[in-house]
Design an enzyme around this catalytic site. Structure first.
Site, PDB file in Angstrom:
ATOM      1  CG  HIS A 101      15.252 -25.055  29.741  1.00 10.04           C
ATOM      2  ND1 HIS A 101      15.037 -23.723  29.949  1.00 10.04           N
ATOM      3  CD2 HIS A 101      15.748 -25.542  30.897  1.00 10.04           C
ATOM      4  CE1 HIS A 101      15.400 -23.412  31.173  1.00 10.04           C
ATOM      5  NE2 HIS A 101      15.820 -24.492  31.779  1.00 10.04           N
ATOM      6  CG  HIS A 150      25.303 -24.329  30.768  1.00  8.91           C
ATOM      7  ND1 HIS A 150      26.068 -23.408  31.422  1.00  8.91           N
ATOM      8  CD2 HIS A 150      24.019 -23.958  30.976  1.00  8.91           C
ATOM      9  CE1 HIS A 150      25.288 -22.516  32.014  1.00  8.91           C
ATOM     10  NE2 HIS A 150      24.043 -22.823  31.757  1.00  8.91           N
TER      11      HIS A 150
END
Lengths: 952, 227
Positions: A101, A150
């Site tokens: 990420h 998220h």
């Protein structure tokens, strides 16, 4: 909260002159020990800190790099870079910064296309690589916007996961020097009636609302999509829009040796230390059990103060550089700011205000505590900076200083001490830019050919007026098409007083200059089913829809952001889908002539072997020179028997594969998604902008999920105005009226034109070579939607069907009443789409009977479609409005505005009850999944809130 | 000379800019007041705007009520200074005991934002004198804790003394007792209202222009009051 005063400051300034030299980097490795000025190893042991000196003397000590998601060769590379084994803190830093990420190691090679294929734009002030793209919208004003995910945290802890997702993207926008002015929230959940959806959805919506409302940011749109493929992996994407004077654009560079590094905002705690917690448990320390990372807890109040404090600092020009702290916390902020300036940094870690005094260096560096920003300020500006922070009651602490690059010009080093122990001594760039990059294997999913051959065009279609009527009522009540008010009511859309359009409209429209009326329009769209059937085309379709949604308001689309939600990149099939999606978006933006300004990638949205549908969510931003010209979606009430002419722009083909109808009625997913012609979309957009400017349009509504029927119902219910529709002759027979109403062909818009404007408008259409056809008239007096020769449904019945679904599914006080009403009207049939369904839908499909996959039905009309007028050969240039006398049952106007209909692209959801999670979270066994689990527990987060530049 | 209407900003105030805009559109001069500054800077009236002052982490308005500016404001209000508390401002006025009762969590436990019908019942106040008694208006409501509660005696007194300024019509959005949306003090200079008139002052951004009446009312009131 108090503001740290002089002590820390003086210490910083005082010790500054002495230290920098120590921080200037001699060659890595052996020199490290020499440079170490801390106490003797013996004391290191008693302190239990893994110092650089220890690292040099205990090179063979085993380190849990594998548990942290680092591969052998990656670990070796770190040792090579440092010339020794990394310390515990350094290993933690590399493992985070080199994680999927932060490093985008799997996606980088593909994302480059966004830069390579980017059309030239003189508007772009900051693009890919920054916290968020910034585009100029006037001589003095610029806007910045970005969407991030998220997902994993929101599955594990819905409320806080969603709340901190909003908080993270808002800080990204703030870091660019902008005042955040609006948010949007594309949400995706499993089957609407699945118990776990009832657990996740209410929390997510409450979290989005709780944080956004308390920040004072209007929520102007989003998406709410239900599909079984998201059951174990719901998607929370959050978009934030910011506005700034062009000359207030902020940099993240830690420039100017001697400048002070200030940590602004909340204290640092053990929030989501993530993969790093593995480290703690891997040390010989008994206390490690008590160090479990806690879920990130958002504090919107602090963030609100942080916003005001930062904006005041910007305006007073007190800041040299600024970076938000999100994923990877201090580690990322320190290394990024230094790396982007080529400088070094000296940090006294013990100065970081802690929530838990027992935190160790690697925990402080990895903590993802929310509501923090890192500032770089000149020493003379430190006082005013601390004063401003104090005014707003925000903690501000000088924790270090910028150091010079090496004399030979090599970038400086990041030297971090903790109580005089050197715990980190690294070249910042090695964490930020030298991360691993992989060209992962890609392979078209084996089932795709069969899936594409199984076309929905071959499914049985309703062919009688009764069946059509029933189908329409069932469709508008299905979870994906139903009214979303029940959710969007939980969001403040009025705060700041500049919201011109908000959900359920096609786009959110925000006024950014009260004097000139200058404004921007924003829409986010995605369609996982289309992308599953064809990732390249499906992504172009998502882009086309967002672009069209912006265009129908009269705005000129100028920039694109994106959030790419996919399964595991280690699955060649998923990687192929990803590559195709990126190629589709890059090609599409080139065709439309608007650049991708930034975005975010979320991998590992996968439970075991079952990945989500590839879900590229595309956001398009447009400019309105004067928001007063914006065109809303609702039919306009008229008095005295007056009405508007209804026109359908674009071609309607037999395109049902991947459609909402195929899913709702047959639980079918197969075939090829609708064709997309971006050249045509561009013409359409130019037409809409021109028509809006000269006032030809009283309303305009994009056609997408659910086709014409859905758009008609939404436009009718928005302001309680009925309409009379005539089915064009070529659609008159058999199941063709159904096709006319439910096909999901792209590039279509439903518009109403006030009487007197028809000729000028249709002339404009011909000029722009946009197919048009008059399909009816609005009927303010009728209080009903009448499709001539097919059916007539009162607006009250439509509204009851459209609005009952979400309250019934997710409870709430109103549920009862609404349900009663709905039951009375007998329109609450739950669509099959809500039935629990395994994720691997395709495998359950029957292979298509041997019949032309291209589908002559679909192909024919296009090939023969005239440039303007009806798409089908022989179709009349202009349809004629049905005889006004055909229907004249007067009915009272439906009440307006009480429960407006909701556009498919316009919302989200929230109930009250909480079931128990039944699904396994994200891939837990893969290395990066370690990071993702951390993310899930509120930490590292495979997606969302990364402060690192996206899509370099 | 144009009237000067103060708008207080607490940490966490959100609609202060909107309130200032409404004051401006109504024709007065907005004066921004700071929570930490007890000085009212000679304003002719004050608006306590909506938001989440101090995060509303204790009880809504419970902390703001102790802000330095409030000490001065409470006295001034008792002395007749027109004060309008909107949403969080209403909550603060109740916590400061300038108005009776309290605002509690919405009955349905959700934050709710919708265009809300109101019936203006008391037009004798400093903030509603331009409305007709019984006039129905449409302005946005948006709150999580807007459920007005008070003991029966207080509610009866409010109604008996004509101190219920506005009630919800077409549905009660938060469960407020007797559909109460706005109340006033005995003198009629202090008004607390849960919905947001400052969000209904422009055709482009509001559901109506009905909110403007609250702000033009105070100007009319001030003209009538010898300074």
């Amino acid at each position: 909260m108090t503001t740290h005063q002089d002590p820390a400051v003086r210490a910083a300034a005082g010790s500054g002159p002495a230290e920098p030299h120590a921080a200037v980097a001699p060659p890595a490795g052996t020199a490290a020990a020499g440079r170490h000025s801390g106490p003797a190893p013996a004391i290191d042991w008693t302190d239990g800190v893994d110092t650089v000196q220890r690292a040099t003397t205990t090179g063979d000590e085993l380190q849990p790099y594998a548990e942290l998601g680092l591969r052998d060769d990656e670990y070796d590379r770190i040792r090579h870079i440092l010339g020794r084994r990394p310390t515990q803190a350094e290993l933690a830093m590399y493992s985070i910064m080199w994680s999927e990420h932060c490093s985008y190691k799997s996606s980088k090679v593909h994302l480059r296309q966004f830069g390579e294929k980017a059309p030239p734009s003189d508007r772009l002030l900051a693009g890919i690589g920054e916290n968020a793209g910034v585009v100029r919208v006037s001589d003095t004003l610029a806007v910045t916007f970005k969407v991030e995910s998220h997902n994993h945290p929101s599955f594990v802890e819905p409320y806080q996961g969603a709340a901190t997702g909003v908080g993270g993207i808002v800080r990204d926008i703030l870091a660019m020097g902008a005042r955040p002015v609006a948010v949007m929230d594309p949400l995706r959940f499993g089957a609407a009636d699945h118990p776990d959806t009832a657990r996740v959805l209410p929390g997510v919506v409450a979290g989005v609302g709780g944080y956004g409302n308390c920040l004072g940011l209007p929520n102007i749109g989003g998406e709410l999509v239900f599909d079984p493929c998201y059951q174990g992996n719901p998607l929370l994407n959050a978009l934030c829009l910011g506005v700034l004077p062009v000359d207030r654009l902020q940099k993240k560079d830690a420039a100017g040796p001697g400048n002070i590094v200030v940590l602004l905002g909340a204290k640092t705690g053990r929030d989501g230390i993530g993969g790093v917690s593995v480290l703690a448990s891997a040390t010989f320390d008994e206390g490690s059990e008590q160090r479990r990372p806690s879920v990130q807890v958002g504090d919107p109040f602090i963030e609100k103060l942080l916003i005001e404090a930062c904006l005041e600092l910007y305006d007073a020009e007190l800041v040299v550089g600024i970076q938000d702290l999100g994923g990877a916390g201090l580690t990322c902020a320190l290394t990024e700011t230094a790396a982007s300036a080529g400088t070094g940094m000296r940090v006294w870690l013990e100065r970081v205000p802690l929530r838990e005094p027992s935190m160790e260096p690697h925990e402080i560096l990895a903590s993802e505590s929310q509501e923090r920003m890192l500032l770089v300020v000149t020493p003379d500006k430190l006082e005013p900076v601390l004063k401003t922070a104090e005014k707003w009651g925000v903690l501000a602490t000088a924790i270090g200083e910028v150091t010079a690059p090496a004399p030979d010009g090599r970038p400086g080093r990041l030297l971090v001490t903790w109580n005089d122990h050197v715990v980190v001594d690294v070249p910042p760039g090695s964490l930020v830019d030298d991360g691993p990059v992989y060209a992962r294997p890609m392979r078209e999913p084996a089932d795709l050919i069969l899936l594409q051959a199984d076309r929905a065009e071959t499914l049985p279609r309703p062919s009688t007026p009764e069946a059509l009527r029933e189908t329409l009522l069932r469709m508008i009540a299905s979870p994906n098409l139903a009214d979303k008010t029940w959710v969007t009511e939980q969001y403040d859309r009025y705060v700041l007083g500049n919201t011109v359009l908000a959900q359920p409209e096609d786009s959110g429209v925000i006024r950014i200059d009260e004097q000139s009326g200058l404004g921007v329009a924003l829409s986010v769209d995605g369609n996982g089913r289309y992308a599953r059937l064809n990732p390249y085309q499906g992504t172009k379709l998502a882009l086309a829809e967002a672009y069209r949604n912006v265009a129908v308001t009269g705005a000129k689309p100028i920039a694109v952001t994106n959030c790419l939600n996919f399964g595991s990149p280690e699955d060649p099939g998923v990687m192929w889908q990803f590559a195709e999606a990126v190629r589709g978006l890059a090609d599409g933006c080139l065709e439309l002539g608007i650049p991708v300004t930034g975005g975010n990638v979320s991998f590992y949205n996968q439970t075991g072997a079952a990945a989500i549908h590839p879900t590229p969510v595309v956001g398009v931003l447009g400019v309105l020179d004067n928001v007063a010209d914006r065109v809303p979606m609702g039919f306009v009430p008229r008095t005295g028997g007056d009405h508007d002419q209804l026109f359908l722009l674009g071609d309607t083909h037999v395109e049902l594969s991947g459609s909402e109808w195929a899913w709702v009625t047959h639980e079918h997913l197969g075939g090829m998604p609708p064709q997309v012609d971006l050249g045509r979309e561009r013409q359409l957009a130019e037409l809409m902008a021109e028509a809006a400017r000269v006032g030809h349009l009283s309303s305009a509504h994009d056609l997408s999920d659910g086709g014409l029927a859905q758009s008609l119902v939404e436009s009718c219910l928005r302001r309680g105005v009925g309409a009379r529709i005539g089915v064009p002759e070529r659609f008159a027979d058999g199941s063709l009226p159904f096709v006319f109403l439910f096909s999901e062909s792209a590039g279509r818009v439903l518009v109403t034109v006030p009487r007197g404007h028809e000729k000028a408008f249709t002339a404009l259409c011909d000029e722009r070579a946009v197919p048009w056809e008059q399909i009816g008239v609005t009927d303010p007096a009728s209080g009903a939607l009448d499709v001539h020769g097919q059916f007539r449904i009162g607006l009250d019945e439509l509204r009851a069907a459209h609005t009952a679904t979400l309250p019934r599914l997710f409870g709430g006080p109103e549920a009862a009443q609404v349900q009663v009403e709905a039951v009375r009207t007998g329109t609450t049939t739950i669509a099959p789409a809500t039935a629990g369904q395994p994720v691997d839908v395709p495998d359950r499909q029957q292979p298509a009977d041997a019949d032309d996959p291209a589908g002559e039905v679909v192909a024919a009309p296009t090939t023969a479609a005239p440039v303007s007028g009806g798409p089908v050969p022989g179709g009349p240039e202009t349809g004629t409005a049905p005889d006004a006398s055909a229907d004249s049952t007067p009915a009272p106007d439906a009440p307006t505005g009480t429960t407006p209909a909701q556009a498919p692209s316009g919302a989200d959801d929230a109930p009250t009850a909480g079931g128990q999670g039944t699904d396994v979270p994200t891939a837990g066994s893969t290395p990066q999944a370690g990071a993702d689990d951390a993310a899930a527990s509120g930490a590292g987060d495979g997606d969302g809130q990364r402060p690192t530049p996206d899509q370099r | 000379m144009t009237a000067r209407v103060g708008v207080v900003t607490f940490p966490g105030s959100l609609d202060d800019g909107d309130a200032a805009r409404a004051v401006r559109i109504a024709g007065a001069e907005p004066v921004r007041l700071w929570h930490g500054d007890p000085e009212l800077h000679g304003v002719d009236a004050v608006v306590l705007p909506g938001g989440f002052s101090y995060g509303d982490y204790l009880r809504c308005g419970a902390i703001a009520r102790f802000a330095p500016v409030m000490e001065t404001l409470v006295d001034a209000a008792r002395g007749g200074l027109p004060v309008l508390g909107i949403c969080n401002g209403f909550q603060i006025l109740c916590e400061a005991h300038l108005l009776p009762g309290a605002l509690t969590r919405n009955q349905h436990l959700h934050f709710r934002n919708r265009d809300q019908g109101l019936r203006v019942e008391s037009v004798g106040t400093a903030w509603t004198n331009t409305f007709q008694s019984g006039q129905e208006i449409l302005i946005p409501v948006k709150n999580g804790e807007g459920c007005y509660v008070a003991d029966t005696a207080t509610l009866d007194a409010l109604e008996a003394e004509g101190r219920v300024v506005a009630r919800y019509v077409g549905g009660n959005p938060n469960g407020s007792q007797r559909d109460i949306a706005a109340i006033t003090n005995a003198a009629g200079n202090v008004v607390g209202i849960m919905p947001h008139p400052e969000h209904a002052v422009e055709a482009l951004t509001g559901p109506s222009l009905d909110g403007l009446g609250f702000f033009t009312s105070v100007l009319k009131h001030l003209v009538g009051t010898p300074a």
